[in-house]
Design a protein around this motif. Structure first.
Motif, PDB file in Angstrom:
ATOM      1  N   MET A   1     125.181  -1.532  45.397  1.00  0.00           N
ATOM      2  CA  MET A   1     124.709  -2.901  45.059  1.00  0.00           C
ATOM      3  C   MET A   1     123.994  -3.268  44.058  1.00  0.00           C
ATOM      4  O   MET A   1     122.468  -2.710  43.834  1.00  0.00           O
ATOM      5  CB  MET A   1     123.671  -3.755  46.739  1.00  0.00           C
ATOM      6  N   ALA A   2     124.130  -4.185  43.239  1.00  0.00           N
ATOM      7  CA  ALA A   2     123.011  -4.277  41.869  1.00  0.00           C
ATOM      8  C   ALA A   2     122.207  -5.722  42.077  1.00  0.00           C
ATOM      9  O   ALA A   2     122.642  -6.766  42.819  1.00  0.00           O
ATOM     10  CB  ALA A   2     124.409  -4.901  41.205  1.00  0.00           C
ATOM     11  N   LEU A   3     120.988  -5.334  41.660  1.00  0.00           N
ATOM     12  CA  LEU A   3     120.201  -6.247  42.351  1.00  0.00           C
ATOM     13  C   LEU A   3     119.358  -6.453  40.908  1.00  0.00           C
ATOM     14  O   LEU A   3     119.596  -5.565  39.991  1.00  0.00           O
ATOM     15  CB  LEU A   3     119.269  -5.394  43.180  1.00  0.00           C
ATOM     16  N   ASP A   4     119.404  -7.708  40.213  1.00  0.00           N
ATOM     17  CA  ASP A   4     119.176  -8.043  38.690  1.00  0.00           C
ATOM     18  C   ASP A   4     116.790  -7.616  38.970  1.00  0.00           C
ATOM     19  O   ASP A   4     116.651  -8.531  37.960  1.00  0.00           O
ATOM     20  CB  ASP A   4     118.904  -8.717  38.547  1.00  0.00           C
ATOM     21  N   LEU A   5     116.453  -7.354  39.644  1.00  0.00           N
ATOM     22  CA  LEU A   5     115.358  -7.654  40.434  1.00  0.00           C
ATOM     23  C   LEU A   5     114.486  -5.561  40.227  1.00  0.00           C
ATOM     24  O   LEU A   5     115.079  -4.648  40.253  1.00  0.00           O
ATOM     25  CB  LEU A   5     114.995  -7.697  41.283  1.00  0.00           C
ATOM     26  N   LYS A   6     113.921  -5.183  39.216  1.00  0.00           N
ATOM     27  CA  LYS A   6     113.309  -3.760  38.873  1.00  0.00           C
ATOM     28  C   LYS A   6     111.953  -3.629  39.307  1.00  0.00           C
ATOM     29  O   LYS A   6     110.547  -4.628  38.509  1.00  0.00           O
ATOM     30  CB  LYS A   6     113.178  -3.611  37.011  1.00  0.00           C
ATOM     31  N   PRO A   7     111.671  -2.565  40.358  1.00  0.00           N
ATOM     32  CA  PRO A   7     110.612  -3.078  41.089  1.00  0.00           C
ATOM     33  C   PRO A   7     109.275  -2.579  39.230  1.00  0.00           C
ATOM     34  O   PRO A   7     110.110  -1.343  38.980  1.00  0.00           O
ATOM     35  CB  PRO A   7     110.056  -1.962  42.093  1.00  0.00           C
ATOM     36  N   LEU A   8     108.049  -2.396  39.425  1.00  0.00           N
ATOM     37  CA  LEU A   8     107.419  -1.397  38.829  1.00  0.00           C
ATOM     38  C   LEU A   8     105.978  -0.861  39.629  1.00  0.00           C
ATOM     39  O   LEU A   8     106.083  -0.758  40.703  1.00  0.00           O
ATOM     40  CB  LEU A   8     106.722  -2.026  38.184  1.00  0.00           C
ATOM     41  N   ALA A   9     106.242   0.330  38.228  1.00  0.00           N
ATOM     42  CA  ALA A   9     104.964   1.438  39.458  1.00  0.00           C
ATOM     43  C   ALA A   9     105.673   2.541  40.306  1.00  0.00           C
ATOM     44  O   ALA A   9     107.163   2.947  40.486  1.00  0.00           O
ATOM     45  CB  ALA A   9     104.098   1.066  39.987  1.00  0.00           C
ATOM     46  N   LEU A  15     116.314  -3.632  51.626  1.00  0.00           N
ATOM     47  CA  LEU A  15     116.987  -4.838  52.522  1.00  0.00           C
ATOM     48  C   LEU A  15     116.411  -4.179  53.933  1.00  0.00           C
ATOM     49  O   LEU A  15     116.941  -3.698  54.154  1.00  0.00           O
ATOM     50  CB  LEU A  15     118.189  -4.530  51.842  1.00  0.00           C
ATOM     51  N   PRO A  16     116.046  -4.970  54.835  1.00  0.00           N
ATOM     52  CA  PRO A  16     115.884  -4.931  55.975  1.00  0.00           C
ATOM     53  C   PRO A  16     117.281  -5.044  56.556  1.00  0.00           C
ATOM     54  O   PRO A  16     118.383  -6.305  56.687  1.00  0.00           O
ATOM     55  CB  PRO A  16     114.807  -6.298  56.318  1.00  0.00           C
ATOM     56  N   GLY A  40     115.110  -0.092  56.700  1.00  0.00           N
ATOM     57  CA  GLY A  40     116.573  -0.816  56.084  1.00  0.00           C
ATOM     58  C   GLY A  40     116.818   0.404  55.401  1.00  0.00           C
ATOM     59  O   GLY A  40     116.926   1.026  55.722  1.00  0.00           O
ATOM     60  N   GLU A  41     117.151  -1.010  53.876  1.00  0.00           N
ATOM     61  CA  GLU A  41     118.157   0.357  52.886  1.00  0.00           C
ATOM     62  C   GLU A  41     117.487   0.161  51.537  1.00  0.00           C
ATOM     63  O   GLU A  41     117.407  -0.719  50.962  1.00  0.00           O
ATOM     64  CB  GLU A  41     119.608   0.390  52.853  1.00  0.00           C
ATOM     65  N   VAL A  42     117.164   1.107  50.979  1.00  0.00           N
ATOM     66  CA  VAL A  42     116.373   1.260  49.432  1.00  0.00           C
ATOM     67  C   VAL A  42     117.082   0.210  48.809  1.00  0.00           C
ATOM     68  O   VAL A  42     118.298   1.241  48.183  1.00  0.00           O
ATOM     69  CB  VAL A  42     116.147   2.105  48.836  1.00  0.00           C
ATOM     70  N   VAL A  43     117.370  -0.058  47.970  1.00  0.00           N
ATOM     71  CA  VAL A  43     117.723  -0.915  47.195  1.00  0.00           C
ATOM     72  C   VAL A  43     117.631  -1.142  44.951  1.00  0.00           C
ATOM     73  O   VAL A  43     118.605  -1.206  44.058  1.00  0.00           O
ATOM     74  CB  VAL A  43     118.358  -2.349  46.940  1.00  0.00           C
ATOM     75  N   ALA A  44     115.979  -0.641  45.438  1.00  0.00           N
ATOM     76  CA  ALA A  44     115.563  -0.842  43.925  1.00  0.00           C
ATOM     77  C   ALA A  44     114.114   0.149  44.165  1.00  0.00           C
ATOM     78  O   ALA A  44     113.826   0.275  45.014  1.00  0.00           O
ATOM     79  CB  ALA A  44     115.630  -1.753  43.164  1.00  0.00           C
ATOM     80  N   LEU A  85     112.472  -6.867  50.816  1.00  0.00           N
ATOM     81  CA  LEU A  85     111.472  -6.367  50.708  1.00  0.00           C
ATOM     82  C   LEU A  85     110.732  -5.731  49.754  1.00  0.00           C
ATOM     83  O   LEU A  85     111.483  -5.002  49.611  1.00  0.00           O
ATOM     84  CB  LEU A  85     110.427  -5.714  52.686  1.00  0.00           C
ATOM     85  N   ILE A  86     109.203  -6.259  48.921  1.00  0.00           N
ATOM     86  CA  ILE A  86     108.837  -4.977  48.086  1.00  0.00           C
ATOM     87  C   ILE A  86     107.980  -4.563  48.634  1.00  0.00           C
ATOM     88  O   ILE A  86     107.099  -5.032  49.458  1.00  0.00           O
ATOM     89  CB  ILE A  86     108.380  -5.901  46.836  1.00  0.00           C
TER      90      ILE A  86
END
Length: 96
Positions: A1-9, A15-16, A40-44, A85-86
């Protein structure tokens, strides 16, 4: 799954898993009584955290990991019709 959101640090986006619809004995659970999922599954995954010595400590998680997290961990967001969830990597309790 491609996600256009990039978490910082040291943050990760999870994804719950879907909430249980029925008990093991077949009783249907109403929406008001459903438990908040804790897996859940880590997506980023972010790059990692900078230590006190100034060294980048990379994340132990990777995209696709199935994880367990605390009941009230993270911040809920909606993006492209899906709820995520972040949370910080330290909020993750275990990798399945």
């Amino acid at each position: 799954m491609a996600l256009d959101l990039k978490p910082l640090a040291d943050r990760v986006i999870v994804l719950p898993a879907a909430a249980e619809e029925k008990t093991k004995s077949g009783i249907i659970i109403p929406d008001t009584a459903k438990e908040k999922p804790q897996r859940g599954e880590v997506v980023a995954v972010g790059e990692g955290k900078i230590s006190d010595q100034g060294v980048l400590v990379k994340s132990q998680l990777k995209v696709g990991d199935q994880v367990l997290y605390g009941k009230y961990a993270g911040t809920e967001i909606s993006l492209d019709g899906a709820d995520y969830l972040i949370m910080r990597e330290s909020d993750i309790l275990a990798v399945l």
